[in-house]
Design a protein around this motif. Sequence first.
Motif, mmCIF file in Angstrom:
data_model
loop_
_atom_site.group_PDB
_atom_site.id
_atom_site.type_symbol
_atom_site.label_atom_id
_atom_site.label_comp_id
_atom_site.label_asym_id
_atom_site.label_seq_id
_atom_site.Cartn_x
_atom_site.Cartn_y
_atom_site.Cartn_z
ATOM 1 N N UNK A 147 2.640 15.405 -13.321
ATOM 2 C CA UNK A 147 3.028 16.064 -12.065
ATOM 3 C C UNK A 147 2.100 15.628 -10.926
ATOM 4 N N UNK A 148 0.789 15.610 -11.201
ATOM 5 C CA UNK A 148 -0.181 15.244 -10.166
ATOM 6 C C UNK A 148 0.042 13.819 -9.675
ATOM 7 N N UNK A 149 0.292 12.916 -10.597
ATOM 8 C CA UNK A 149 0.517 11.514 -10.224
ATOM 9 C C UNK A 149 1.784 11.373 -9.389
ATOM 10 N N UNK A 150 2.857 12.034 -9.824
ATOM 11 C CA UNK A 150 4.123 11.970 -9.089
ATOM 12 C C UNK A 150 3.994 12.643 -7.726
ATOM 13 N N UNK A 151 3.308 13.778 -7.695
ATOM 14 C CA UNK A 151 3.148 14.516 -6.442
ATOM 15 C C UNK A 151 2.404 13.684 -5.398
ATOM 16 N N UNK A 152 1.273 13.096 -5.778
ATOM 17 C CA UNK A 152 0.475 12.315 -4.829
ATOM 18 C C UNK A 152 1.266 11.134 -4.269
ATOM 19 N N UNK A 153 2.056 10.486 -5.127
ATOM 20 C CA UNK A 153 2.849 9.355 -4.661
ATOM 21 C C UNK A 153 3.975 9.820 -3.748
ATOM 22 N N UNK A 154 4.638 10.902 -4.120
ATOM 23 C CA UNK A 154 5.744 11.399 -3.294
ATOM 24 C C UNK A 154 5.240 11.898 -1.946
ATOM 25 N N UNK A 155 4.067 12.498 -1.916
ATOM 26 C CA UNK A 155 3.451 12.965 -0.662
ATOM 27 C C UNK A 155 3.212 11.784 0.274
ATOM 28 N N UNK A 156 2.634 10.721 -0.279
ATOM 29 C CA UNK A 156 2.363 9.509 0.503
ATOM 30 C C UNK A 156 3.661 8.900 1.038
ATOM 31 N N UNK A 157 4.666 8.774 0.179
ATOM 32 C CA UNK A 157 5.927 8.142 0.578
ATOM 33 C C UNK A 157 6.646 8.963 1.641
ATOM 34 N N UNK A 158 6.607 10.291 1.510
ATOM 35 C CA UNK A 158 7.291 11.129 2.503
ATOM 36 C C UNK A 158 6.706 10.919 3.885
ATOM 37 N N UNK A 159 5.383 11.019 4.003
ATOM 38 C CA UNK A 159 4.770 10.908 5.326
ATOM 39 C C UNK A 159 4.823 9.482 5.863
ATOM 40 N N UNK A 160 4.958 8.521 4.976
ATOM 41 C CA UNK A 160 5.145 7.146 5.427
ATOM 42 C C UNK A 160 6.541 6.969 6.031
#
Length: 203
Positions: A155-168
């Motif tokens: 979950x942590x790995x997916x969350x951090x990546x999705x957070x980055x992609x969203x704001x990008x």
Amino acid sequence: MKTIIITGPSGSGKSSLTNKLSKIFKNSIIIKTDSYYRDNLWIRILSIFIFDIYDRPLSIKKNELICTLNSIYNKNKLISFCHYDFEKKSSSKSYIRINYKGDNQFLILEGVFSHCLDINYHNSINIVCKEEKGKCFKRRLIRDQLERGRKKREVKKKFNKSWYLFYKNIKTFLYRHNVIIINPSDKISYKTLINNLKRIKKN
């Protein structure tokens, strides 16, 4: 029918805000973009090589989602909706009859991909949910463990990546369109939003 776009990073309160609005503005139609995830062989193969494939717009059936939206805009009575089972990673379809006579009816499109579809965002009410990253992760962790059978590390790995992609990916949307940025848990901001939506419905 006026369209409300609700987007934001994972765990930012999109679903909670959508549920609250649907109770106030009864007869609203709700579409969640994560109900339109692909489940074909192509996306399964890509997921082997691209860890964050499900955090990217190409993971959803955009054409089918837009077809659902257009059917509603055309006021078709029988509408096709998709549903995605996250544990089985399978998609299903259902047909629902829509009554378009509700006085308080909105079309609410909610999800991390709701801002990157081929629709006219100049005519919609565009809402971006914003919350502290730590709080968003806690919400995502609870949801993914209960509903999607994932472990904390995943979950942590997916969350951090999705957070980055969203704001990008949100930068262009914020630049091109009028956007309301709100923390759904902030009572003052939430009340202001509701009052604005009520005024829009009257007009």
